[in-house]
Design a protein around this motif. Structure first.
Motif, PDB file in Angstrom:
ATOM      1  N   ALA A 102       0.759  -1.339  -0.035  1.00 16.48           N
ATOM      2  CA  ALA A 102      -0.101  -0.032  -0.037  1.00 16.48           C
ATOM      3  C   ALA A 102       0.996   1.212   0.027  1.00 16.48           C
ATOM      4  CB  ALA A 102      -0.868   0.089   1.173  1.00 16.48           C
ATOM      5  N   SER A 103       0.283   2.464  -0.540  1.00 11.80           N
ATOM      6  CA  SER A 103       0.876   3.709  -0.762  1.00 11.80           C
ATOM      7  C   SER A 103      -0.063   4.778  -0.445  1.00 11.80           C
ATOM      8  CB  SER A 103       1.686   3.832  -1.793  1.00 11.80           C
ATOM      9  OG  SER A 103       1.038   4.031  -2.901  1.00 11.80           O
ATOM     10  N   PRO A 137       3.745  10.557  13.208  1.00  7.84           N
ATOM     11  CA  PRO A 137       4.960  11.108  12.767  1.00  7.84           C
ATOM     12  C   PRO A 137       6.141  10.250  13.015  1.00  7.84           C
ATOM     13  CG  PRO A 137       3.925  12.498  14.350  1.00  7.84           C
ATOM     14  CD  PRO A 137       3.380  11.560  14.092  1.00  7.84           C
ATOM     15  N   ILE A 138       7.309   9.997  12.209  1.00 12.47           N
ATOM     16  CA  ILE A 138       8.218   9.213  12.747  1.00 12.47           C
ATOM     17  C   ILE A 138       9.622   9.997  12.385  1.00 12.47           C
ATOM     18  CG2 ILE A 138       7.258   6.914  12.108  1.00 12.47           C
ATOM     19  CD1 ILE A 138       8.623   7.148   9.347  1.00 12.47           C
ATOM     20  N   ILE A 139       9.410  11.145  11.989  1.00  9.42           N
ATOM     21  CA  ILE A 139      10.599  12.210  11.871  1.00  9.42           C
ATOM     22  C   ILE A 139      10.349  13.291  12.914  1.00  9.42           C
ATOM     23  CG2 ILE A 139      11.759  13.796  10.410  1.00  9.42           C
ATOM     24  CD1 ILE A 139      12.188  10.998   9.500  1.00  9.42           C
ATOM     25  N   GLY A 140      11.312  13.633  13.726  1.00 13.00           N
ATOM     26  CA  GLY A 140      11.229  14.614  14.582  1.00 13.00           C
ATOM     27  C   GLY A 140      10.910  14.227  15.929  1.00 13.00           C
ATOM     28  N   VAL A 141      10.843  12.847  15.904  1.00  7.70           N
ATOM     29  CA  VAL A 141      10.377  12.273  17.300  1.00  7.70           C
ATOM     30  C   VAL A 141      11.354  11.454  17.924  1.00  7.70           C
ATOM     31  CG1 VAL A 141       7.715  12.557  16.853  1.00  7.70           C
ATOM     32  CG2 VAL A 141       9.091  10.311  16.382  1.00  7.70           C
ATOM     33  N   VAL A 182      -4.941  -3.577   8.196  1.00  7.49           N
ATOM     34  CA  VAL A 182      -5.026  -3.944   7.023  1.00  7.49           C
ATOM     35  C   VAL A 182      -3.611  -3.911   6.377  1.00  7.49           C
ATOM     36  CG1 VAL A 182      -5.854  -3.157   4.626  1.00  7.49           C
ATOM     37  CG2 VAL A 182      -7.375  -3.318   6.692  1.00  7.49           C
ATOM     38  N   ALA A 183      -2.762  -2.832   6.596  1.00  7.09           N
ATOM     39  CA  ALA A 183      -1.702  -2.560   5.997  1.00  7.09           C
ATOM     40  C   ALA A 183      -0.798  -1.375   6.570  1.00  7.09           C
ATOM     41  CB  ALA A 183      -1.867  -2.356   4.420  1.00  7.09           C
ATOM     42  N   SER A 184       0.440  -1.151   6.480  1.00  7.48           N
ATOM     43  CA  SER A 184       1.082  -0.135   6.784  1.00  7.48           C
ATOM     44  C   SER A 184       2.179   0.371   5.866  1.00  7.48           C
ATOM     45  CB  SER A 184       1.654  -0.398   8.045  1.00  7.48           C
ATOM     46  OG  SER A 184       2.830  -1.537   8.064  1.00  7.48           O
ATOM     47  N   PHE A 185       2.684   1.832   5.907  1.00  5.44           N
ATOM     48  CA  PHE A 185       3.686   1.844   5.034  1.00  5.44           C
ATOM     49  C   PHE A 185       4.009   3.497   5.474  1.00  5.44           C
ATOM     50  CE2 PHE A 185      -0.360   3.285   3.645  1.00  5.44           C
ATOM     51  CZ  PHE A 185      -0.434   4.600   3.232  1.00  5.44           C
ATOM     52  N   SER A 186       5.155   3.820   4.913  1.00  7.47           N
ATOM     53  CA  SER A 186       5.855   5.035   5.367  1.00  7.47           C
ATOM     54  C   SER A 186       5.694   6.107   4.191  1.00  7.47           C
ATOM     55  CB  SER A 186       7.206   5.014   5.881  1.00  7.47           C
ATOM     56  OG  SER A 186       7.955   4.573   4.999  1.00  7.47           O
TER      57      SER A 186
END
Length: 101
Positions: A8-9, A45-49, A76-80
């Motif tokens: 997924a995207s 958020p995964i940047i700045g944490v 269902v799914a995950s993506f960055s």
């Protein structure tokens, strides 16, 4: 979109209204472009944490992907994308537990 989808995207979804926000991110209603199905996208958020917050988000994905129970929202799914982790979950049309109570 299959429950086992890992390809997924963000471009696969039309992101709609924000359903809620919490300490770890925001939750949006999203429609899958290919099948028209409604899903929920949790944007974390995964940047700045901190490294710990990043690990917590990844652990949430691991845990959710392993749970299969009729009373737990289905992963269902995950993506960055765009400096965030997106977790795709089933959409529960009745709302959340707080609203139900």
């Amino acid at each position: 979109m299959s429950a086992a989808s890992s390809t997924a995207s963000l471009s696969d979804f039309r992101v709609g209204r924000r359903l809620g926000a919490g300490a770890f991110g925001d939750v949006y209603l999203a429609k899958h472009r290919a099948d028209g199905q409604d899903y929920v996208l949790k944007k974390v958020p995964i940047i700045g944490v901190s490294r710990r917050e990043q690990n917590d988000a990844l652990n949430e994905v691991r845990l959710m992907s392993q749970i299969d129970h009729p009373r737990v929202v289905r992963y269902v799914a995950s993506f960055s994308a765009k400096e965030s982790l997106y977790i795709v979950m089933e959409h529960c049309e009745g709302g959340d537990l707080r609203k139900l109570l």
